[in-house]
Design a protein around this motif. Sequence first.
Motif, PDB file in Angstrom:
ATOM      1  N   ASP A  82       0.844  -1.185   0.000  1.00 17.79           N
ATOM      2  CA  ASP A  82       0.000   0.000   0.000  1.00 17.79           C
ATOM      3  C   ASP A  82       0.882   1.238   0.000  1.00 17.79           C
ATOM      4  O   ASP A  82       2.109   1.141  -0.152  1.00 17.79           O
ATOM      5  CB  ASP A  82      -0.987  -0.007   1.172  1.00 17.79           C
ATOM      6  N   GLU A  83       0.259   2.413   0.173  1.00 15.49           N
ATOM      7  CA  GLU A  83       1.000   3.667   0.057  1.00 15.49           C
ATOM      8  C   GLU A  83       2.079   3.826   1.119  1.00 15.49           C
ATOM      9  O   GLU A  83       2.990   4.640   0.956  1.00 15.49           O
ATOM     10  CB  GLU A  83       0.036   4.862   0.115  1.00 15.49           C
ATOM     11  N   ARG A  84       2.000   3.073   2.189  1.00 11.43           N
ATOM     12  CA  ARG A  84       3.033   3.158   3.221  1.00 11.43           C
ATOM     13  C   ARG A  84       4.386   2.670   2.733  1.00 11.43           C
ATOM     14  O   ARG A  84       5.420   2.981   3.330  1.00 11.43           O
ATOM     15  CB  ARG A  84       2.594   2.367   4.462  1.00 11.43           C
ATOM     16  N   PHE A  85       4.390   1.895   1.650  1.00  9.31           N
ATOM     17  CA  PHE A  85       5.639   1.394   1.078  1.00  9.31           C
ATOM     18  C   PHE A  85       6.172   2.294  -0.027  1.00  9.31           C
ATOM     19  O   PHE A  85       7.216   1.997  -0.611  1.00  9.31           O
ATOM     20  CB  PHE A  85       5.439  -0.013   0.525  1.00  9.31           C
ATOM     21  N   ASP A  86       5.446   3.359  -0.346  1.00  7.86           N
ATOM     22  CA  ASP A  86       5.862   4.244  -1.429  1.00  7.86           C
ATOM     23  C   ASP A  86       7.185   4.920  -1.075  1.00  7.86           C
ATOM     24  O   ASP A  86       7.291   5.590  -0.040  1.00  7.86           O
ATOM     25  CB  ASP A  86       4.785   5.303  -1.679  1.00  7.86           C
ATOM     26  N   PRO A  87       8.217   4.755  -1.909  1.00  9.82           N
ATOM     27  CA  PRO A  87       9.502   5.400  -1.608  1.00  9.82           C
ATOM     28  C   PRO A  87       9.371   6.917  -1.600  1.00  9.82           C
ATOM     29  O   PRO A  87       8.436   7.479  -2.175  1.00  9.82           O
ATOM     30  CB  PRO A  87      10.411   4.932  -2.760  1.00  9.82           C
ATOM     31  N   PRO A  88      10.285   7.616  -0.939  1.00  9.54           N
ATOM     32  CA  PRO A  88      10.202   9.078  -0.882  1.00  9.54           C
ATOM     33  C   PRO A  88      10.365   9.706  -2.256  1.00  9.54           C
ATOM     34  O   PRO A  88      10.911   9.097  -3.190  1.00  9.54           O
ATOM     35  CB  PRO A  88      11.357   9.464   0.048  1.00  9.54           C
ATOM     36  N   GLY A  90      11.683  11.551  -5.323  1.00  6.51           N
ATOM     37  CA  GLY A  90      13.050  11.585  -5.827  1.00  6.51           C
ATOM     38  C   GLY A  90      13.598  10.205  -6.116  1.00  6.51           C
ATOM     39  O   GLY A  90      14.494  10.037  -6.942  1.00  6.51           O
ATOM     40  N   VAL A  91      13.048   9.180  -5.448  1.00 14.19           N
ATOM     41  CA  VAL A  91      13.415   7.795  -5.732  1.00 14.19           C
ATOM     42  C   VAL A  91      12.647   7.342  -6.967  1.00 14.19           C
ATOM     43  O   VAL A  91      11.490   7.704  -7.178  1.00 14.19           O
ATOM     44  CB  VAL A  91      13.109   6.891  -4.526  1.00 14.19           C
ATOM     45  N   PHE A  92      13.297   6.528  -7.801  1.00 15.00           N
ATOM     46  CA  PHE A  92      12.725   6.168  -9.104  1.00 15.00           C
ATOM     47  C   PHE A  92      11.355   5.519  -8.981  1.00 15.00           C
ATOM     48  O   PHE A  92      10.459   5.794  -9.786  1.00 15.00           O
ATOM     49  CB  PHE A  92      13.687   5.229  -9.844  1.00 15.00           C
ATOM     50  N   SER A  93      11.141   4.683  -8.001  1.00 12.47           N
ATOM     51  CA  SER A  93       9.880   3.953  -7.882  1.00 12.47           C
ATOM     52  C   SER A  93       8.791   4.743  -7.166  1.00 12.47           C
ATOM     53  O   SER A  93       7.711   4.200  -6.917  1.00 12.47           O
ATOM     54  CB  SER A  93      10.113   2.628  -7.140  1.00 12.47           C
ATOM     55  N   HIS A  94       9.048   6.003  -6.837  1.00 15.99           N
ATOM     56  CA  HIS A  94       8.036   6.802  -6.131  1.00 15.99           C
ATOM     57  C   HIS A  94       6.770   6.916  -6.975  1.00 15.99           C
ATOM     58  O   HIS A  94       6.814   7.251  -8.155  1.00 15.99           O
ATOM     59  CB  HIS A  94       8.584   8.202  -5.843  1.00 15.99           C
ATOM     60  N   GLY A  95       5.621   6.619  -6.345  1.00 18.69           N
ATOM     61  CA  GLY A  95       4.340   6.715  -7.025  1.00 18.69           C
ATOM     62  C   GLY A  95       4.019   5.523  -7.915  1.00 18.69           C
ATOM     63  O   GLY A  95       3.015   5.546  -8.626  1.00 18.69           O
ATOM     64  N   ILE A 119      -0.654  -6.095 -16.412  1.00 19.73           N
ATOM     65  CA  ILE A 119       0.095  -5.038 -15.743  1.00 19.73           C
ATOM     66  C   ILE A 119      -0.589  -3.694 -15.981  1.00 19.73           C
ATOM     67  O   ILE A 119      -1.430  -3.561 -16.868  1.00 19.73           O
ATOM     68  CB  ILE A 119       1.553  -4.992 -16.229  1.00 19.73           C
ATOM     69  N   ALA A 120      -0.226  -2.710 -15.169  1.00 18.73           N
ATOM     70  CA  ALA A 120      -0.909  -1.414 -15.216  1.00 18.73           C
ATOM     71  C   ALA A 120       0.089  -0.286 -15.427  1.00 18.73           C
ATOM     72  O   ALA A 120       1.228  -0.351 -14.963  1.00 18.73           O
ATOM     73  CB  ALA A 120      -1.677  -1.183 -13.924  1.00 18.73           C
ATOM     74  N   PHE A 121      -0.367   0.756 -16.154  1.00 15.75           N
ATOM     75  CA  PHE A 121       0.362   2.009 -16.303  1.00 15.75           C
ATOM     76  C   PHE A 121      -0.543   3.152 -15.875  1.00 15.75           C
ATOM     77  O   PHE A 121      -1.757   3.091 -16.052  1.00 15.75           O
ATOM     78  CB  PHE A 121       0.779   2.261 -17.764  1.00 15.75           C
ATOM     79  N   ASP A 122       0.039   4.176 -15.292  1.00 13.96           N
ATOM     80  CA  ASP A 122      -0.699   5.402 -14.963  1.00 13.96           C
ATOM     81  C   ASP A 122      -0.246   6.516 -15.880  1.00 13.96           C
ATOM     82  O   ASP A 122       0.962   6.733 -16.090  1.00 13.96           O
ATOM     83  CB  ASP A 122      -0.447   5.811 -13.506  1.00 13.96           C
ATOM     84  N   TYR A 123      -1.227   7.248 -16.429  1.00 14.19           N
ATOM     85  CA  TYR A 123      -0.905   8.390 -17.292  1.00 14.19           C
ATOM     86  C   TYR A 123      -2.024   9.413 -17.156  1.00 14.19           C
ATOM     87  O   TYR A 123      -3.203   9.092 -17.343  1.00 14.19           O
ATOM     88  CB  TYR A 123      -0.754   7.956 -18.754  1.00 14.19           C
ATOM     89  N   ASN A 124      -1.652  10.648 -16.819  1.00 19.06           N
ATOM     90  CA  ASN A 124      -2.623  11.736 -16.637  1.00 19.06           C
ATOM     91  C   ASN A 124      -3.721  11.337 -15.641  1.00 19.06           C
ATOM     92  O   ASN A 124      -4.920  11.524 -15.887  1.00 19.06           O
ATOM     93  CB  ASN A 124      -3.252  12.157 -17.973  1.00 19.06           C
ATOM     94  N   LYS A 125      -3.294  10.748 -14.515  1.00 20.92           N
ATOM     95  CA  LYS A 125      -4.200  10.342 -13.440  1.00 20.92           C
ATOM     96  C   LYS A 125      -5.227   9.299 -13.883  1.00 20.92           C
ATOM     97  O   LYS A 125      -6.284   9.144 -13.271  1.00 20.92           O
ATOM     98  CB  LYS A 125      -4.921  11.558 -12.854  1.00 20.92           C
ATOM     99  N   GLN A 126      -4.895   8.567 -14.920  1.00 20.31           N
ATOM    100  CA  GLN A 126      -5.760   7.502 -15.415  1.00 20.31           C
ATOM    101  C   GLN A 126      -4.959   6.201 -15.463  1.00 20.31           C
ATOM    102  O   GLN A 126      -3.809   6.198 -15.905  1.00 20.31           O
ATOM    103  CB  GLN A 126      -6.278   7.847 -16.827  1.00 20.31           C
ATOM    104  N   ARG A 127      -5.554   5.121 -15.008  1.00 22.16           N
ATOM    105  CA  ARG A 127      -4.865   3.829 -14.999  1.00 22.16           C
ATOM    106  C   ARG A 127      -5.322   2.990 -16.188  1.00 22.16           C
ATOM    107  O   ARG A 127      -6.517   2.815 -16.423  1.00 22.16           O
ATOM    108  CB  ARG A 127      -5.125   3.093 -13.696  1.00 22.16           C
ATOM    109  N   TYR A 128      -4.348   2.454 -16.910  1.00 22.69           N
ATOM    110  CA  TYR A 128      -4.607   1.608 -18.072  1.00 22.69           C
ATOM    111  C   TYR A 128      -3.999   0.227 -17.818  1.00 22.69           C
ATOM    112  O   TYR A 128      -2.891   0.112 -17.310  1.00 22.69           O
ATOM    113  CB  TYR A 128      -3.996   2.221 -19.335  1.00 22.69           C
TER     114      TYR A 128
END
Length: 345
Positions: free
Chosen positions: A106-112, A114-119, A285-294
């Motif tokens: 969940d969001e608690r694991f979201d890296p800070p 500046g880190v590549f995997s953030h978000g 698998i999923a991608f996010d673009y412009n606040k939309q998930r595909y």
Amino acid sequence: MIMSRRSPPLVFCGILGLFVLCSMTTTTTASSSTSSSSSTNHRALPPKPVSLQSGIGKHISRRLDSASNWATLEQLVEDCNAHIVAVASSPLQAMCARRLICLPLDERFDPPMGVFSHGHVQTGDKMSLPKIFWNAIQTSGAEVPWLFEVTPCQDATILQFNEARPYAKEEDDVEEEDNDDDDDSSSTTSNKKKDDTVLLDRVVGGALDFRAPSNYIFLPWWMMRAMGLSPRDVVDVRLIENVPPGSAVQLRPHTSKFASDIANPQAVLETELKHYSALTKGSSIAFDYNKQRYWFDVVDLRSAPRGERVPWVKVQDCDIAAEFVPAKDVVKNKNKNKKNQQDLE
């Protein structure tokens, strides 16, 4: 001779007053009962005391049972891992595999920031692993990307325990991510549930961090759905180094809106694929673009340099060609129209 009158003791007065009060209460109660019985019963009876079996006691009992059974599951997993260590032929082999209890990221694991995997906790293949796997990487000298194979546990004892589900799902186990009911992805290494949903028997992914507690692993929701896992199911995890580099991938969008919503879908795809260390055929698998998930089905994978079809490939640090095939909704409508035409004929 005049005799003085002594005042009665205080204790005697108190007892006498209590007796008078009880008498008045008894009389009032009897009178009320008589008048109530002689008249029609319009007044509700006094409420019964709350039973601990149906109130807070039941809630506490359920929580205690859940905690007890969860502890039993942890002990089963701990015993399995102790066996893995005991039969390992070397210290390295003892560190490269574990049986773990699966929970969702969940969001608690979201890296800070500046880190590549953030978000990208849910739009990547990264998982949170226990520290033992970091020790295995350091000992083995494994090269980046560090990849891990996740397989649903087939141990009969644990399967029987999970099927009983003595610890019913807690409220915080409810899935937050939207699930696609029309997922028809397939794979050569798969099985089917009763509702004909195709499930994978294993998925390969990378590491988000190594701060999960011992005997636990945290996975993205899409990875859990791909294998039909629920929170607190048990999986077998091992560090692998034999995943071939990828040369080509075919993806099927779940909706044709992806091509119309995005001006340059190919460029977006190449950017978003960087958040995946590896791809598994048959997964969604999923991608996010412009606040939309595909969502996309991984239809086909080719390895480098021969272009052979493989069940999984490395994506990170690979020159991989991505290709779109007709969207799922387009194929579905086409098949539906074809069927309607055949029925008319």
